[in-house]
Design a protein around this motif. Structure first.
Motif, PDB file in Angstrom:
ATOM      1  N   THR A   1       0.845  -1.198   0.000  1.00  0.00           N
ATOM      2  CA  THR A   1       0.000   0.000   0.000  1.00  0.00           C
ATOM      3  C   THR A   1       0.880   1.247   0.000  1.00  0.00           C
ATOM      4  O   THR A   1       2.054   1.196   0.366  1.00  0.00           O
ATOM      5  CB  THR A   1      -0.913   0.023   1.238  1.00  0.00           C
ATOM      6  N   ALA A   2       0.297   2.341  -0.411  1.00  0.00           N
ATOM      7  CA  ALA A   2       1.037   3.603  -0.451  1.00  0.00           C
ATOM      8  C   ALA A   2       1.288   4.110   0.961  1.00  0.00           C
ATOM      9  O   ALA A   2       0.508   3.858   1.881  1.00  0.00           O
ATOM     10  CB  ALA A   2       0.254   4.646  -1.261  1.00  0.00           C
ATOM     11  N   ARG A   3       2.391   4.824   1.115  1.00  0.00           N
ATOM     12  CA  ARG A   3       2.696   5.422   2.418  1.00  0.00           C
ATOM     13  C   ARG A   3       1.686   6.527   2.714  1.00  0.00           C
ATOM     14  O   ARG A   3       1.388   7.358   1.859  1.00  0.00           O
ATOM     15  CB  ARG A   3       4.116   6.001   2.425  1.00  0.00           C
ATOM     16  N   ASN A   4       1.158   6.518   3.919  1.00  0.00           N
ATOM     17  CA  ASN A   4       0.170   7.525   4.320  1.00  0.00           C
ATOM     18  C   ASN A   4       0.797   8.671   5.083  1.00  0.00           C
ATOM     19  O   ASN A   4       0.094   9.514   5.625  1.00  0.00           O
ATOM     20  CB  ASN A   4      -0.927   6.886   5.176  1.00  0.00           C
ATOM     21  N   ALA A   5       2.116   8.722   5.163  1.00  0.00           N
ATOM     22  CA  ALA A   5       2.805   9.796   5.876  1.00  0.00           C
ATOM     23  C   ALA A   5       4.017  10.223   5.062  1.00  0.00           C
ATOM     24  O   ALA A   5       4.627   9.425   4.345  1.00  0.00           O
ATOM     25  CB  ALA A   5       3.234   9.345   7.275  1.00  0.00           C
ATOM     26  N   THR A   6       4.362  11.490   5.176  1.00  0.00           N
ATOM     27  CA  THR A   6       5.514  12.045   4.478  1.00  0.00           C
ATOM     28  C   THR A   6       6.681  12.170   5.448  1.00  0.00           C
ATOM     29  O   THR A   6       6.514  12.708   6.550  1.00  0.00           O
ATOM     30  CB  THR A   6       5.190  13.423   3.880  1.00  0.00           C
ATOM     31  N   GLN A   7       7.829  11.676   5.040  1.00  0.00           N
ATOM     32  CA  GLN A   7       9.010  11.751   5.895  1.00  0.00           C
ATOM     33  C   GLN A   7       9.569  13.166   5.866  1.00  0.00           C
ATOM     34  O   GLN A   7       9.917  13.685   4.808  1.00  0.00           O
ATOM     35  CB  GLN A   7      10.075  10.751   5.409  1.00  0.00           C
ATOM     36  N   ASP A   8       9.644  13.793   7.039  1.00  0.00           N
ATOM     37  CA  ASP A   8      10.142  15.160   7.138  1.00  0.00           C
ATOM     38  C   ASP A   8      11.605  15.111   7.579  1.00  0.00           C
ATOM     39  O   ASP A   8      11.914  14.927   8.752  1.00  0.00           O
ATOM     40  CB  ASP A   8       9.293  15.955   8.141  1.00  0.00           C
ATOM     41  N   PHE A   9      12.504  15.292   6.621  1.00  0.00           N
ATOM     42  CA  PHE A   9      13.934  15.256   6.935  1.00  0.00           C
ATOM     43  C   PHE A   9      14.440  16.598   7.459  1.00  0.00           C
ATOM     44  O   PHE A   9      15.519  16.651   8.038  1.00  0.00           O
ATOM     45  CB  PHE A   9      14.736  14.861   5.688  1.00  0.00           C
ATOM     46  N   SER A  10      13.693  17.675   7.248  1.00  0.00           N
ATOM     47  CA  SER A  10      14.158  18.989   7.692  1.00  0.00           C
ATOM     48  C   SER A  10      14.241  19.089   9.207  1.00  0.00           C
ATOM     49  O   SER A  10      15.044  19.852   9.737  1.00  0.00           O
ATOM     50  CB  SER A  10      13.228  20.081   7.145  1.00  0.00           C
ATOM     51  N   ARG A  11      13.398  18.312   9.926  1.00  0.00           N
ATOM     52  CA  ARG A  11      13.437  18.385  11.387  1.00  0.00           C
ATOM     53  C   ARG A  11      14.712  17.774  11.955  1.00  0.00           C
ATOM     54  O   ARG A  11      15.025  17.982  13.125  1.00  0.00           O
ATOM     55  CB  ARG A  11      12.233  17.652  11.976  1.00  0.00           C
ATOM     56  N   MET A  12      15.464  17.029  11.128  1.00  0.00           N
ATOM     57  CA  MET A  12      16.701  16.413  11.586  1.00  0.00           C
ATOM     58  C   MET A  12      17.906  17.321  11.423  1.00  0.00           C
ATOM     59  O   MET A  12      19.008  16.981  11.873  1.00  0.00           O
ATOM     60  CB  MET A  12      16.944  15.106  10.826  1.00  0.00           C
ATOM     61  N   VAL A  13      17.702  18.486  10.779  1.00  0.00           N
ATOM     62  CA  VAL A  13      18.811  19.422  10.576  1.00  0.00           C
ATOM     63  C   VAL A  13      19.223  20.012  11.922  1.00  0.00           C
ATOM     64  O   VAL A  13      18.384  20.480  12.688  1.00  0.00           O
ATOM     65  CB  VAL A  13      18.406  20.535   9.583  1.00  0.00           C
ATOM     66  N   GLY A  14      20.507  19.998  12.202  1.00  0.00           N
ATOM     67  CA  GLY A  14      21.019  20.556  13.449  1.00  0.00           C
ATOM     68  C   GLY A  14      20.915  19.635  14.640  1.00  0.00           C
ATOM     69  O   GLY A  14      21.197  20.045  15.762  1.00  0.00           O
ATOM     70  N   THR A  15      20.482  18.401  14.437  1.00  0.00           N
ATOM     71  CA  THR A  15      20.361  17.447  15.527  1.00  0.00           C
ATOM     72  C   THR A  15      21.529  16.468  15.495  1.00  0.00           C
ATOM     73  O   THR A  15      22.241  16.355  14.494  1.00  0.00           O
ATOM     74  CB  THR A  15      19.041  16.670  15.445  1.00  0.00           C
ATOM     75  N   SER A  16      21.726  15.764  16.577  1.00  0.00           N
ATOM     76  CA  SER A  16      22.785  14.764  16.670  1.00  0.00           C
ATOM     77  C   SER A  16      22.171  13.425  17.055  1.00  0.00           C
ATOM     78  O   SER A  16      21.148  13.373  17.737  1.00  0.00           O
ATOM     79  CB  SER A  16      23.833  15.180  17.713  1.00  0.00           C
ATOM     80  N   THR A  17      22.800  12.353  16.614  1.00  0.00           N
ATOM     81  CA  THR A  17      22.315  11.001  16.868  1.00  0.00           C
ATOM     82  C   THR A  17      23.435  10.167  17.470  1.00  0.00           C
ATOM     83  O   THR A  17      24.580  10.223  17.000  1.00  0.00           O
ATOM     84  CB  THR A  17      21.834  10.335  15.562  1.00  0.00           C
ATOM     85  N   LEU A  18      23.104   9.434  18.522  1.00  0.00           N
ATOM     86  CA  LEU A  18      24.070   8.552  19.161  1.00  0.00           C
ATOM     87  C   LEU A  18      24.098   7.222  18.418  1.00  0.00           C
ATOM     88  O   LEU A  18      23.055   6.631  18.150  1.00  0.00           O
ATOM     89  CB  LEU A  18      23.709   8.326  20.636  1.00  0.00           C
ATOM     90  N   VAL A  19      25.275   6.774  18.069  1.00  0.00           N
ATOM     91  CA  VAL A  19      25.436   5.488  17.395  1.00  0.00           C
ATOM     92  C   VAL A  19      26.150   4.539  18.350  1.00  0.00           C
ATOM     93  O   VAL A  19      26.970   4.961  19.159  1.00  0.00           O
ATOM     94  CB  VAL A  19      26.238   5.642  16.088  1.00  0.00           C
ATOM     95  N   PRO A  20      25.815   3.264  18.297  1.00  0.00           N
ATOM     96  CA  PRO A  20      26.444   2.317  19.220  1.00  0.00           C
ATOM     97  C   PRO A  20      27.936   2.173  18.960  1.00  0.00           C
ATOM     98  O   PRO A  20      28.420   2.399  17.843  1.00  0.00           O
ATOM     99  CB  PRO A  20      25.689   1.012  18.944  1.00  0.00           C
ATOM    100  N   ALA A  21      28.669   1.798  19.996  1.00  0.00           N
ATOM    101  CA  ALA A  21      30.104   1.585  19.851  1.00  0.00           C
ATOM    102  C   ALA A  21      30.361   0.434  18.900  1.00  0.00           C
ATOM    103  O   ALA A  21      29.676  -0.584  18.920  1.00  0.00           O
ATOM    104  CB  ALA A  21      30.720   1.294  21.222  1.00  0.00           C
ATOM    105  N   GLY A  22      31.346   0.603  18.046  1.00  0.00           N
ATOM    106  CA  GLY A  22      31.662  -0.433  17.078  1.00  0.00           C
ATOM    107  C   GLY A  22      30.681  -0.524  15.941  1.00  0.00           C
ATOM    108  O   GLY A  22      30.528  -1.593  15.338  1.00  0.00           O
ATOM    109  N   ALA A  23      29.970   0.578  15.647  1.00  0.00           N
ATOM    110  CA  ALA A  23      29.004   0.569  14.549  1.00  0.00           C
ATOM    111  C   ALA A  23      29.713   0.311  13.231  1.00  0.00           C
ATOM    112  O   ALA A  23      30.836   0.774  12.999  1.00  0.00           O
ATOM    113  CB  ALA A  23      28.251   1.897  14.496  1.00  0.00           C
ATOM    114  N   GLY A  24      29.062  -0.441  12.368  1.00  0.00           N
ATOM    115  CA  GLY A  24      29.663  -0.795  11.095  1.00  0.00           C
ATOM    116  C   GLY A  24      29.854   0.409  10.197  1.00  0.00           C
ATOM    117  O   GLY A  24      29.113   1.389  10.251  1.00  0.00           O
ATOM    118  N   VAL A  25      30.881   0.311   9.344  1.00  0.00           N
ATOM    119  CA  VAL A  25      31.158   1.392   8.413  1.00  0.00           C
ATOM    120  C   VAL A  25      30.260   1.274   7.182  1.00  0.00           C
ATOM    121  O   VAL A  25      29.860   2.264   6.586  1.00  0.00           O
ATOM    122  CB  VAL A  25      32.650   1.382   8.006  1.00  0.00           C
ATOM    123  N   GLY A  26      29.922   0.038   6.785  1.00  0.00           N
ATOM    124  CA  GLY A  26      29.086  -0.171   5.615  1.00  0.00           C
ATOM    125  C   GLY A  26      27.608  -0.011   5.933  1.00  0.00           C
ATOM    126  O   GLY A  26      27.215   0.602   6.930  1.00  0.00           O
TER     127      GLY A  26
END
Length: 237
Positions: free
Chosen positions: A67-92
């Motif tokens: 089925t079609a997506r019923n929501a639009t992904q808003d990437f602009s809200r992620m501008v200026g934010t930071s995300t924690l990644v687990p230790a040893g996160a893969g490069v690929g």
């Protein structure tokens, strides 16, 4: 001295077991099934690769139509934010890392375009339990869709008219306040000039015409300082 080693519940500690017990045979059987499934998947991937095809998770009958997506992904809200990644996160792409993470496929993408392409791919559709096929719409479905879109458009137009009317009303109120403020300032200035004239007239009345009122003869004094005593005409005889 008593040698009774009772527990807090009044019975021997050996008779009470708080540790969780595990069925080793059950977990061994689950591990064996998982290893067999992973082996089968590796074999299917290798066969697809040898045939020059792309491997997709096989259908098990529990999938639903795409089925079609019923929501639009808003990437602009992620501008200026930071995300924690687990230790040893893969490069690929495999595993959670820095970027856009797909939990269903356990893949990480470095930009939003790759993420959008992945969500539209057959690999992602199979991972979220969809067949990748869409249901063919009937004439009734098309008619209902058109009606829904028309109602949505009409609702947007009504909201726009209401908001425009409200903006015009607010603007009219602001303009009225500005005009009232200008009228108030103009009346205050006129009242101040009237009081100054009345004060000057009162001073002249009390002290005579020879009294100098502040600012009244400034122009005559400036002309006299420049050497001009008057602009009268001379009559020749």
């Amino acid at each position: 001295m008593s040698n009774n080693k009772g527990s807090a519940y009044g019975q021997a500690a050996s008779d009470t077991d708080f540790r969780k017990t595990y069925d080793l045979d059950e977990y061994a059987a689950k591990a064996k099934e998982r290893e067999a499934a992973e082996k089968e998947e590796r074999k299917a991937r290798w066969e697809a690769k040898m045939a020059g095809k792309k491997y997709y998770k096989p259908l098990d009958g529990s999938e639903t139509l795409t089925t079609a997506r019923n929501a639009t992904q808003d990437f602009s809200r992620m501008v200026g934010t930071s995300t924690l990644v687990p230790a040893g996160a893969g490069v690929g792409k495999r595993g959670r890392g820095a970027g856009f993470y797909c939990e269903a496929c356990d893949l990480t993408f470095k930009d939003n375009l790759q993420w959008i392409e992945h969500t539209n791919s057959m690999q992602h559709q199979r991972s979220i339990g969809q067949t990748g096929e869409v249901r063919k719409a009937t004439a009734a479905d098309v008619h209902a869709r058109i009606v829904a879109l028309w109602e949505r458009q009409q609702e947007r137009e009504r909201e726009q008219v209401v908001s425009l009317k409200e903006r015009l009303e607010v603007r009219a109120e602001e303009e009225e306040k500005e005009r009232e403020e200008k009228r108030k300032k103009r009346k205050e200035a006129e009242e101040r000039r009237r009081l100054e004239k009345e004060t000057a007239l009162k001073v002249k009345t009390e002290y005579g015409e020879d009294v100098r009122v502040e600012g009244e003869h400034d122009e005559d004094d400036m002309m006299a300082a420049m050497g001009f005593t008057g602009f009268g005409t001379t009559t020749k005889k």
